[in-house]
Design a protein around this motif. Structure first.
Motif, mmCIF file in Angstrom:
data_model
loop_
_atom_site.group_PDB
_atom_site.id
_atom_site.type_symbol
_atom_site.label_atom_id
_atom_site.label_comp_id
_atom_site.label_asym_id
_atom_site.label_seq_id
_atom_site.Cartn_x
_atom_site.Cartn_y
_atom_site.Cartn_z
ATOM 1 N N UNK A 68 0.826 -1.213 0.000
ATOM 2 C CA UNK A 68 0.000 0.000 0.000
ATOM 3 C C UNK A 68 0.858 1.260 0.000
ATOM 4 N N UNK A 69 1.889 1.270 0.832
ATOM 5 C CA UNK A 69 2.769 2.437 0.898
ATOM 6 C C UNK A 69 3.526 2.636 -0.415
ATOM 7 N N UNK A 70 3.989 1.546 -1.014
ATOM 8 C CA UNK A 70 4.691 1.637 -2.290
ATOM 9 C C UNK A 70 3.741 2.143 -3.378
ATOM 10 N N UNK A 71 2.531 1.642 -3.396
ATOM 11 C CA UNK A 71 1.534 2.112 -4.366
ATOM 12 C C UNK A 71 1.290 3.607 -4.212
ATOM 13 N N UNK A 72 1.182 4.070 -2.985
ATOM 14 C CA UNK A 72 0.956 5.503 -2.747
ATOM 15 C C UNK A 72 2.127 6.331 -3.266
ATOM 16 N N UNK A 73 3.343 5.902 -2.973
ATOM 17 C CA UNK A 73 4.518 6.640 -3.455
ATOM 18 C C UNK A 73 4.587 6.648 -4.981
ATOM 19 N N UNK A 74 4.235 5.545 -5.583
ATOM 20 C CA UNK A 74 4.263 5.469 -7.050
ATOM 21 C C UNK A 74 3.192 6.353 -7.676
ATOM 22 N N UNK A 75 1.996 6.338 -7.129
ATOM 23 C CA UNK A 75 0.932 7.213 -7.650
ATOM 24 C C UNK A 75 1.343 8.671 -7.499
ATOM 25 N N UNK A 76 1.902 9.014 -6.366
ATOM 26 C CA UNK A 76 2.373 10.389 -6.148
ATOM 27 C C UNK A 76 3.477 10.756 -7.136
ATOM 28 N N UNK A 77 4.360 9.809 -7.450
ATOM 29 C CA UNK A 77 5.448 10.074 -8.402
ATOM 30 C C UNK A 77 4.903 10.360 -9.798
ATOM 31 N N UNK A 78 3.879 9.633 -10.215
ATOM 32 C CA UNK A 78 3.281 9.864 -11.533
ATOM 33 C C UNK A 78 2.572 11.219 -11.548
ATOM 34 N N UNK A 79 1.851 11.527 -10.493
ATOM 35 C CA UNK A 79 1.185 12.830 -10.396
ATOM 36 C C UNK A 79 2.221 13.957 -10.473
ATOM 37 N N UNK A 80 3.282 13.826 -9.719
ATOM 38 C CA UNK A 80 4.347 14.827 -9.718
ATOM 39 C C UNK A 80 4.975 14.962 -11.110
ATOM 40 N N UNK A 81 5.149 13.831 -11.795
ATOM 41 C CA UNK A 81 5.703 13.849 -13.151
ATOM 42 C C UNK A 81 4.848 14.733 -14.054
ATOM 43 N N UNK A 82 3.547 14.515 -14.049
ATOM 44 C CA UNK A 82 2.656 15.304 -14.906
ATOM 45 C C UNK A 82 2.596 16.766 -14.464
ATOM 46 N N UNK A 83 2.634 17.009 -13.186
ATOM 47 C CA UNK A 83 2.592 18.386 -12.692
ATOM 48 C C UNK A 83 3.854 19.143 -13.091
ATOM 49 N N UNK A 84 5.012 18.522 -12.976
ATOM 50 C CA UNK A 84 6.265 19.231 -13.244
ATOM 51 C C UNK A 84 6.598 19.306 -14.732
ATOM 52 N N UNK A 85 6.314 18.252 -15.483
ATOM 53 C CA UNK A 85 6.670 18.247 -16.900
ATOM 54 C C UNK A 85 5.628 18.935 -17.780
ATOM 55 N N UNK A 86 4.392 19.003 -17.307
ATOM 56 C CA UNK A 86 3.315 19.537 -18.144
ATOM 57 C C UNK A 86 2.506 20.643 -17.469
ATOM 58 N N UNK A 87 2.907 21.042 -16.273
ATOM 59 C CA UNK A 87 2.241 22.114 -15.530
ATOM 60 C C UNK A 87 0.738 21.858 -15.392
ATOM 61 N N UNK A 88 0.381 20.618 -15.147
ATOM 62 C CA UNK A 88 -1.020 20.254 -14.932
ATOM 63 C C UNK A 88 -1.311 20.391 -13.440
ATOM 64 N N UNK A 89 -2.395 21.071 -13.130
ATOM 65 C CA UNK A 89 -2.724 21.387 -11.742
ATOM 66 C C UNK A 89 -3.060 20.129 -10.941
ATOM 67 N N UNK A 90 -2.696 20.154 -9.675
ATOM 68 C CA UNK A 90 -2.891 19.007 -8.786
ATOM 69 C C UNK A 90 -4.355 18.604 -8.669
ATOM 70 N N UNK A 91 -5.266 19.574 -8.714
ATOM 71 C CA UNK A 91 -6.683 19.247 -8.524
ATOM 72 C C UNK A 91 -7.264 18.419 -9.681
ATOM 73 N N UNK A 92 -6.507 18.251 -10.749
ATOM 74 C CA UNK A 92 -6.973 17.441 -11.878
ATOM 75 C C UNK A 92 -6.660 15.955 -11.700
ATOM 76 N N UNK A 93 -6.081 15.594 -10.568
ATOM 77 C CA UNK A 93 -5.733 14.201 -10.311
ATOM 78 C C UNK A 93 -6.399 13.706 -9.038
#
Length: 125
Positions: A68-93
């Motif tokens: 569960x903890x690994x899944x959470x970190x991985x989901x957060x990493x993908x969200x961060x990837x899209x936020x930083x590389x594409x400037x997509x707002x956090x509320x869209x995830x």
């Protein structure tokens, strides 16, 4: 390090990403960037009101809490990837971590680790 378009477990169209991460880690393989970039470009071009669920899954290696903890970190990493590389707002995830609770295949399957460790991106709006 690939992607497939399928229906998610709840029937919604989803893009499945397999083998994105280093083993037992939330570090994304650089070889996985092209597939994530393609999705990120499409998401960036979509409506600013669109919302994507990032559903992270793990295999049963390491126990329930660790999965569960690994899944959470991985989901957060993908969200961060899209936020930083594409400037997509956090509320869209919407981030959901499932650990080993929704396997695609049985743990006895020869490719269980590869198939059950995955990210599903499900556009819900």
């Amino acid at each position: 390090k690939g992607a497939a378009i399928k229906n998610s477990l709840d029937g919604m169209p989803a893009v499945y990403f397999f083998n994105l991460f280093q083993e037992h880690s939330a570090a994304i393989f650089r070889e996985s960037y092209p597939a994530l970039y393609e999705y990120g470009k499409a998401l960036q071009a979509s409506s600013p009101e669109s919302v994507v669920v990032i559903a992270a899954h793990a295999d049963e290696n390491g126990g329930e809490q660790e999965s569960l903890e690994l899944s959470q970190r991985r989901a957060d990493a993908v969200k961060y990837f899209f936020m930083t590389h594409f400037q997509i707002e956090a509320h869209r995830f919407i981030v959901n971590a499932y650990g080993d609770h929704q396997p695609l295949v049985s743990p006895a399957h020869p490719d269980a680790a590869k198939l059950n460790n995955r990210i599903e991106l499900i556009r819900i709006r």
